[in-house]
Write an enzyme that holds these catalytic residues in place. Structure first.
Site, short mmCIF file in Angstrom:
data_model
loop_
_atom_site.label_atom_id
_atom_site.label_comp_id
_atom_site.label_asym_id
_atom_site.label_seq_id
_atom_site.Cartn_x
_atom_site.Cartn_y
_atom_site.Cartn_z
N LYS A 33 49.31 40.61 43.21
CA LYS A 33 49.57 39.25 43.68
C LYS A 33 51.03 38.82 43.43
O LYS A 33 51.76 39.47 42.67
CB LYS A 33 48.60 38.28 42.99
CG LYS A 33 47.13 38.51 43.39
CD LYS A 33 46.21 37.46 42.76
CE LYS A 33 44.77 37.66 43.20
NZ LYS A 33 43.86 36.61 42.64
N ARG B 94 44.59 41.87 33.69
CA ARG B 94 44.76 40.42 33.59
C ARG B 94 45.07 39.98 32.17
O ARG B 94 45.84 39.04 31.95
CB ARG B 94 43.52 39.71 34.16
CG ARG B 94 43.51 39.76 35.71
CD ARG B 94 42.21 39.35 36.29
NE ARG B 94 42.30 39.08 37.73
CZ ARG B 94 41.24 38.90 38.50
NH1 ARG B 94 40.01 38.97 38.00
NH2 ARG B 94 41.39 38.67 39.79
N ARG C 131 37.18 46.69 39.04
CA ARG C 131 36.82 45.40 38.44
C ARG C 131 36.94 45.48 36.92
O ARG C 131 37.38 44.53 36.27
CB ARG C 131 35.39 44.99 38.84
CG ARG C 131 35.16 44.73 40.32
CD ARG C 131 35.83 43.52 40.87
NE ARG C 131 35.45 42.30 40.21
CZ ARG C 131 35.84 41.08 40.60
NH1 ARG C 131 36.65 40.93 41.66
NH2 ARG C 131 35.46 40.01 39.96
N GLU D 65 37.53 44.22 53.58
CA GLU D 65 38.88 43.88 53.14
C GLU D 65 39.88 44.98 53.49
O GLU D 65 41.02 44.70 53.87
CB GLU D 65 38.87 43.59 51.64
CG GLU D 65 38.08 42.31 51.32
CD GLU D 65 37.95 42.00 49.84
OE1 GLU D 65 38.41 42.80 48.99
OE2 GLU D 65 37.38 40.95 49.52
N THR E 139 38.38 36.92 35.67
CA THR E 139 39.22 36.07 36.54
C THR E 139 40.17 35.20 35.72
O THR E 139 41.36 35.09 36.03
CB THR E 139 38.32 35.15 37.40
OG1 THR E 139 37.32 35.95 38.04
CG2 THR E 139 39.13 34.39 38.42
N PHE F 36 39.82 25.07 44.68
CA PHE F 36 41.09 25.79 44.49
C PHE F 36 41.60 26.49 45.75
O PHE F 36 42.64 27.13 45.72
CB PHE F 36 40.95 26.80 43.34
CG PHE F 36 39.85 27.83 43.52
CD1 PHE F 36 40.04 28.95 44.31
CD2 PHE F 36 38.63 27.68 42.88
CE1 PHE F 36 39.05 29.90 44.47
CE2 PHE F 36 37.62 28.62 43.03
CZ PHE F 36 37.83 29.74 43.83
N TYR G 135 40.46 34.68 52.28
CA TYR G 135 39.72 33.91 51.26
C TYR G 135 38.74 32.91 51.88
O TYR G 135 38.32 31.96 51.20
CB TYR G 135 40.71 33.18 50.33
CG TYR G 135 41.34 34.09 49.29
CD1 TYR G 135 40.55 34.71 48.32
CD2 TYR G 135 42.70 34.33 49.28
CE1 TYR G 135 41.12 35.54 47.36
CE2 TYR G 135 43.27 35.16 48.31
CZ TYR G 135 42.47 35.76 47.36
OH TYR G 135 43.03 36.59 46.41
N ASN H 203 46.68 35.41 38.64
CA ASN H 203 46.06 36.39 37.75
C ASN H 203 46.33 37.83 38.17
O ASN H 203 45.54 38.73 37.91
CB ASN H 203 44.57 36.09 37.57
CG ASN H 203 43.82 36.11 38.89
OD1 ASN H 203 44.39 36.41 39.92
ND2 ASN H 203 42.53 35.80 38.83
N HIS I 2 43.95 41.21 42.77
CA HIS I 2 42.65 41.03 43.45
C HIS I 2 41.96 42.37 43.50
O HIS I 2 42.62 43.40 43.65
CB HIS I 2 42.86 40.52 44.88
CG HIS I 2 41.62 40.64 45.72
ND1 HIS I 2 40.66 39.67 45.74
CD2 HIS I 2 41.16 41.65 46.52
CE1 HIS I 2 39.66 40.07 46.52
NE2 HIS I 2 39.94 41.26 47.00
N1 UDP Z 1 40.84 31.12 41.48
C1 UDP Z 1 41.49 29.94 41.15
N2 UDP Z 1 40.80 29.01 40.39
C2 UDP Z 1 39.52 29.20 39.98
C3 UDP Z 1 38.87 30.40 40.33
C4 UDP Z 1 39.56 31.33 41.09
O1 UDP Z 1 42.64 29.72 41.50
O2 UDP Z 1 38.96 28.33 39.30
C5 UDP Z 1 41.56 32.12 42.29
C6 UDP Z 1 42.01 33.34 41.46
O3 UDP Z 1 43.28 33.78 41.93
C7 UDP Z 1 40.91 34.35 41.77
C8 UDP Z 1 40.63 34.03 43.24
O4 UDP Z 1 40.71 32.61 43.31
O5 UDP Z 1 41.34 35.68 41.54
C9 UDP Z 1 39.28 34.47 43.74
O6 UDP Z 1 38.28 33.96 42.88
P1 UDP Z 1 37.04 34.84 42.45
O7 UDP Z 1 36.06 33.94 41.79
O8 UDP Z 1 36.57 35.65 43.61
O9 UDP Z 1 37.65 35.79 41.29
P2 UDP Z 1 38.05 37.35 41.23
O10 UDP Z 1 37.03 38.11 42.04
O11 UDP Z 1 39.44 37.47 41.79
O12 UDP Z 1 38.01 37.68 39.77
#
Ligand code: UDP
Length: 140
Positions: free
Chosen positions: A11, A104, A87, A128, A93, A59, A51, A114, A117
């Site tokens: 990112k 992370r 993962r 994707e 996250t 968000f 997204y 973070n 992705h």
């Molecule tokens: N995100 C955010 N605020 C939140 C949760 C998620 O800005 O409260 C952003 C963050 O960059 C995250 C992305 O949205 O990686 C996608 O969220 P997801 O819950 O799918 O998390 P991930 O799969 O990336 O861990």
């Protein structure tokens, strides 16, 4: 365990701090192989489409702005059980909750910025990967 593929994004917070190599090294050390990679500037439309599943979340708009705020590196990763492997090395996250040894934990700035992705399922990995790569761009 089957060799599978997943989709990754380094990112803008990570590319800005010149961490593309450091993040990729952690992916490789976790047993993942980069079989496609390109540095792009995501358009607003791409970010919103990518997204779309989060469209109703509070968000969403800020996330789309963040993802278009600088270059990203989109990658296809290959390895045994690649989705879960990726993962696991990404970490939670929210970096405050991410385990030691994860990307992370090491590099994320915030729950939004973070650093990485990673697809959360095999089905989403396929979708994707196709969103960003033509088949001939992937060299296994
Ligand atoms: N995100 C955010 N605020 C939140 C949760 C998620 O800005 O409260 C952003 C963050 O960059 C995250 C992305 O949205 O990686 C996608 O969220 P997801 O819950 O799918 O998390 P991930 O799969 O990336 O861990």
């Amino acid at each position: 365990m089957a060799v599978t593929r997943t989709f990754s994004i380094i990112k803008p917070d990570a590319t800005r701090r010149n961490l593309t190599g450091a993040v990729t090294k952690m992916l490789e050390e976790a047993g993942l192989r980069v079989v496609a990679s390109k540095r792009i500037r995501m358009s607003r439309g791409q970010a919103e489409g990518f997204y779309a599943v989060h469209k109703e979340r509070p968000f969403y708009n800020d996330l789309c702005s963040f993802m278009t705020s600088g270059p990203v590196v989109v990658q296809v990763l290959e390895g045994e059980d690649a989705v879960k492997r990726n993962r696991d090395v990404m970490g939670a996250t929210n970096p405050a909750e991410a385990a030691e040894g994860t990307i992370r934990k090491a590099y994320a700035e915030s729950i939004e910025a973070n650093s990485v992705h990673g697809s959360d399922s095999e089905d989403n990995a396929k979708i994707e990967i196709e969103f960003f790569f033509k088949p001939e761009e992937i060299v296994g």
